[in-house]
Structures are given as structure tokens and as C-alpha cells.
Design a protein around this motif. Structure first.
Motif, mmCIF file in Angstrom:
data_model
loop_
_atom_site.group_PDB
_atom_site.id
_atom_site.type_symbol
_atom_site.label_atom_id
_atom_site.label_comp_id
_atom_site.label_asym_id
_atom_site.label_seq_id
_atom_site.Cartn_x
_atom_site.Cartn_y
_atom_site.Cartn_z
ATOM 1 N N TYR A 111 0.841 -1.198 0.000
ATOM 2 C CA TYR A 111 0.000 0.000 0.000
ATOM 3 C C TYR A 111 0.873 1.243 0.000
ATOM 4 O O TYR A 111 0.483 2.282 -0.541
ATOM 5 C CB TYR A 111 -0.991 -0.006 1.162
ATOM 6 C CG TYR A 111 -0.336 0.226 2.507
ATOM 7 C CD1 TYR A 111 -0.174 1.513 2.999
ATOM 8 C CD2 TYR A 111 0.126 -0.825 3.283
ATOM 9 C CE1 TYR A 111 0.438 1.734 4.226
ATOM 10 C CE2 TYR A 111 0.741 -0.617 4.492
ATOM 11 C CZ TYR A 111 0.893 0.668 4.962
ATOM 12 O OH TYR A 111 1.508 0.887 6.162
ATOM 13 N N ALA A 112 2.068 1.160 0.589
ATOM 14 C CA ALA A 112 2.969 2.316 0.606
ATOM 15 C C ALA A 112 3.380 2.703 -0.798
ATOM 16 O O ALA A 112 3.455 3.891 -1.138
ATOM 17 C CB ALA A 112 4.189 2.014 1.459
ATOM 18 N N THR A 113 3.621 1.714 -1.656
ATOM 19 C CA THR A 113 3.962 2.001 -3.053
ATOM 20 C C THR A 113 2.780 2.639 -3.758
ATOM 21 O O THR A 113 2.954 3.518 -4.606
ATOM 22 C CB THR A 113 4.415 0.728 -3.772
ATOM 23 O OG1 THR A 113 5.534 0.179 -3.072
ATOM 24 C CG2 THR A 113 4.821 1.006 -5.204
ATOM 25 N N CYS A 114 1.576 2.226 -3.418
ATOM 26 C CA CYS A 114 0.382 2.834 -4.011
ATOM 27 C C CYS A 114 0.300 4.320 -3.657
ATOM 28 O O CYS A 114 -0.038 5.147 -4.498
ATOM 29 C CB CYS A 114 -0.874 2.116 -3.528
ATOM 30 S SG CYS A 114 -0.998 0.407 -4.040
ATOM 31 N N ILE A 115 0.604 4.622 -2.420
ATOM 32 C CA ILE A 115 0.514 6.007 -1.948
ATOM 33 C C ILE A 115 1.623 6.864 -2.540
ATOM 34 O O ILE A 115 1.388 7.984 -2.990
ATOM 35 C CB ILE A 115 0.550 6.052 -0.405
ATOM 36 C CG1 ILE A 115 -0.711 5.385 0.148
ATOM 37 C CG2 ILE A 115 0.686 7.475 0.101
ATOM 38 C CD1 ILE A 115 -0.641 5.113 1.635
#
Length: 66
Positions: free
Chosen positions: A60-64
Motif C-alpha cells: 500500500y505504501a507504493t500505491c501512496i
């Protein structure tokens, strides 16, 4: 661990994965649901579960961060 993400949280994850730099590769043939499973080095992450039975982990961090 191993739990299926509920529908409301799944909608948030669908919006998040659309922002991932490799979203097309991650989504593949589609998403039936998301789950929480173990990843590298004992960490936890979200997994995409696809209609063809394959799965793919994502951060999810990469998504953000994009």
C-alpha cells in the motif's frame, strides 16, 4: 493473517491499487477480493486474489507514493 478483506475496505484497496506504478501487472485478469497474508521477512501485506486463482502481493505504501 489469511483473512479476506471486507467489501468496504476492499473498495479502498481497489482505489489504492489503481495508483500503483505497476497496477496493470498487479491486477492482471481482475480482482475477486483482497486478503492479508505474510510476505518477505515475516512481514504482512495485502494480496490480490484473481478470478483465475492466481495471487499477487502489493505494498500500500507504493500505491501512496506512486
Amino acid at each position: 493473517m489469511g483473512d479476506k478483506v471486507n467489501a468496504a475496505d476492499g473498495e479502498v484497496l481497489r482505489a489504492a491499487i489503481a495508483l500503483h506504478p505497476n497496477s496493470e501487472e498487479k491486477i492482471g485478469c481482475g480482482v475477486t477480493h483482497f486478503s492479508v497474508r505474510s510476505a518477505d521477512f515475516g512481514s504482512k501485506c495485502f494480496w490480490i486474489n484473481r478470478p483465475d486463482g492466481t495471487t499477487e502481493k502489493f505494498s500500500y505504501a507504493t500505491c501512496i507514493r506512486g
